[in-house]
Design a protein around this motif. Sequence first.
Motif: not given
Length: 119
Positions: A10-14, A18-24, A79-87, A107-113
């Motif tokens: 959960t902490e990794t997903i949050l 949390a970062d606007p650029r990663r959400r984009t 950003h891309l390495p963080q997303l890749a490291d999380a799978g 997907e659920a958290l992104l949709g909620f935000v």
Amino acid sequence: MTTNTQTISTETILRLVADPRRRTILRQLRENDSVIAVEDLTGVATERGAQSTPRAETDPPAPRTDEQRVTRAELHHTHLPQLADAGVIEYDSRTGTVRYRSHDRVEALLGFVSSRLES
């Protein structure tokens, strides 16, 4: 779209959402159910979520602004390495391509935000 069955804390997903650029980035990847070039993500991320159509392979690349250069460096090194490291994505820095790997909790958290906090 490749579905990811890897467990992400959960902490990794949050942290990822949390970062606007990663959400984009995540939204753009979700909309394009294929491999997308880092250059195309750079343009979208620079505009911070403005609608953008990836350029055709035959179109000449647009000249980069300083902001686009900074954004591309942030994507490549942060950003891309963080997303890749999380799978959440597959990132090939050699070819400059990214593929989204859907994950239900992301997907659920992104949709909620998107629906509750950014509207």
